[in-house]
Design an enzyme around this catalytic site. Structure first.
Site, short mmCIF file in Angstrom:
data_model
loop_
_atom_site.label_atom_id
_atom_site.label_comp_id
_atom_site.label_asym_id
_atom_site.label_seq_id
_atom_site.Cartn_x
_atom_site.Cartn_y
_atom_site.Cartn_z
N ASP A 91 0.85 -1.19 0.00
CA ASP A 91 0.00 0.00 0.00
C ASP A 91 0.89 1.24 0.00
O ASP A 91 1.70 1.42 0.91
CB ASP A 91 -0.89 -0.03 1.25
CG ASP A 91 -1.93 1.07 1.26
OD1 ASP A 91 -1.76 2.07 0.53
OD2 ASP A 91 -2.91 0.95 2.02
N ASP A 134 1.05 6.10 -12.64
CA ASP A 134 -0.04 6.20 -13.60
C ASP A 134 -1.34 5.67 -12.99
O ASP A 134 -2.27 5.32 -13.69
CB ASP A 134 0.30 5.43 -14.88
CG ASP A 134 -0.68 5.71 -16.01
OD1 ASP A 134 -1.19 6.85 -16.09
OD2 ASP A 134 -0.94 4.80 -16.81
N LYS A 136 -0.28 10.99 -12.87
CA LYS A 136 -1.53 11.34 -13.53
C LYS A 136 -2.29 12.37 -12.71
O LYS A 136 -2.30 12.34 -11.47
CB LYS A 136 -2.39 10.10 -13.73
CG LYS A 136 -3.63 10.32 -14.59
CD LYS A 136 -4.62 9.17 -14.45
CE LYS A 136 -4.08 7.87 -14.96
NZ LYS A 136 -3.97 7.82 -16.44
#
EC number: 2.1.1.205
Length: 318
Positions: free
Chosen positions: A97, A122, A162
Site C-alpha cells: 500500500d 499512472d 496522472k
C-alpha cells in the site's frame, strides 16, 4: 463490432500490441521522456500503482536494457502495487500500500539505503462517470503518491503522476511547488483530447526547510494553511504551466488497418483485476426482488387486502 474495431479506433492500443507494450499508457510516459528527458543516466526508479506494468516496461527499456549485461546490476527498478502483475526483466515487484510508511521503508531498503532518482505513477481510481468526484479521488491518489515520494525521493529527483484537469488542479500545483522547483502539467498525444487526464511533471525535488515527511492528505485536511497561502476574500490567481506533446498520431482519430494488418492479442492480461473480489462475492449472491404491485382501484385494493388477511389467518391457524 468485431475484435478488430478497437485496433481501428485506437491507434495507440494497436501499436502497444504490435510493439510489445502491456498497455497503451506506455506511450504517455515515452512521450514525457522524449519531451523532458527524465530517464537519462538514472539507476534507481519507482513505479507506483504499477499494474499491469506498461510504465515499468518503459523504465526497463530506457534504464536497464541499453546497458551491457555486466552493468545491469547497477540499475534498480521497483514496481509497487496492491495488484499482482506478470514479471518484467530488470524490475522488482512489491505488493504493498503506497499510503503506508512501511512501504517507503521497504523501497529505501531495496535501494540499499539510498533513495530514488525518479518516482512515476499512472494510478487512477475506477471511474464513476461523475467527473467532479472522479477528479477529487484522483487528486487524493496523487497526494498519496506525492506523500510517499517525500520519503523516498532524493534531492534533485523527479516525479511524474496522472492528474485530472479540474477545479483542484491549481491547488495541487501549489502543493507540488512546495517540493519541486519546476512543475508543469503535460498532455501527451496518447491521451485523448476528450479526456480530462493529464500528467504533472515535477523536477528538482527539495524538502522545504523544517518539513518532516508525512501523509500530505492528513496535513492538507488538518492544516490547510500550511500549504495553501490564500485569503478567503482575495484568493491569488495561480497560472499552471501547460505543455502539450505534438505528435503525428492522433488518439481521437480512426485509422485504416491497411493491407498488411495482422490482428494481435493484448500482450498481457491483468493477473488480479481490482474488481475480482467483487465478482467472486456477487457470484454467490442471488439478487432477486419481489415485484411491486400498484393498484389504483380502491375496490380491487380492498379485495386484494382482504384476501391477503384471509390467507395469513389460515396460515396462522395451521
Amino acid at each position: 463490432m468485431g475484435r478488430t474495431s478497437k485496433d481501428k479506433r485506437d491507434i495507440f492500443y494497436r501499436l502497444a500490441k504490435e510493439q510489445g507494450w502491456r498497455a497503451r499508457s506506455a506511450f504517455k510516459l515515452l512521450q514525457a521522456e522524449e519531451t523532458f528527458h527524465l530517464l537519462g543516466g538514472l539507476t534507481r526508479a519507482v513505479d507506483l500503482c504499477a499494474a499491469p506494468g506498461s510504465w515499468s516496461q518503459v523504465l526497463a527499456k530506457r534504464m536497464y536494457e541499453p546497458l551491457p549485461p555486466e552493468e545491469r546490476d547497477k540499475v534498480k527498478i521497483i514496481a509497487v502495487d496492491l495488484q499482482g502483475m506478470a514479471p518484467i526483466e530488470g524490475v522488482t515487484q512489491l505488493r504493498a500500500d503506497i499510503s503506508k510508511e512501511s512501504t517507503a521503508e521497504a523501497i529505501i531498503k531495496f535501494f540499499g539505503g539510498e533513495k530514488a532518482q525518479i518516482v512515476v505513477s499512472d494510478g487512477a481510481p475506477d471511474s464513476t462517470g461523475m467527473h467532479d468526484f472522479d477528479a477529487y479521488v484522483q487528486g487524493e491518489l496523487l497526494l498519496s503518491a506525492l506523500s510517499i515520494s517525500t520519503f523516498i525521493l532524493e534531492t534533485g529527483g523527479s516525479f511524474v503522476s496522472k492528474i485530472y484537469r479540474a477545479d483542484r488542479t491549481s491547488r495541487l500545483y501549489t502543493q507540488l511547488k512546495r517540493f519541486f522547483k519546476d512543475v508543469c502539467v503535460f498532455k501527451p498525444s496518447a491521451s485523448r483530447n476528450s479526456s480530462i487526464e493529464a500528467f504533472v511533471v515535477a523536477r528538482q525535488f527539495c524538502l522545504p526547510e523544517g518539513h518532516k515527511p508525512c501523509n500530505l492528505i492528513t496535513e492538507w485536511h488538518d492544516h490547510p494553511e500550511s500549504w495553501v497561502c490564500r485569503k478567503k476574500e482575495n484568493p491569488p490567481v495561480v497560472h499552471v504551466p501547460f505543455v502539450a506533446y505534438k505528435g503525428d498520431l492522433d488518439s481521437d482519430r480512426t485509422y485504416d488497418l491497411g493491407e498488411d494488418y495482422v490482428y494481435k492479442e493484448p500482450v498481457q492480461q491483468p493477473l488480479t483485476a481490482a474488481y475480482q473480489d467483487i465478482l467472486k462475492k456477487t457470484s454467490q449472491i442471488n439478487i432477486k426482488y419481489e415485484g411491486i404491485r400498484v393498484m389504483h382501484d380502491e375496490e380491487l385494493f380492498e379485495e386484494w387486502f382482504k384476501a391477503g388477511v384471509d390467507q395469513n389467518s389460515s396460515h396462522d391457524a395451521n
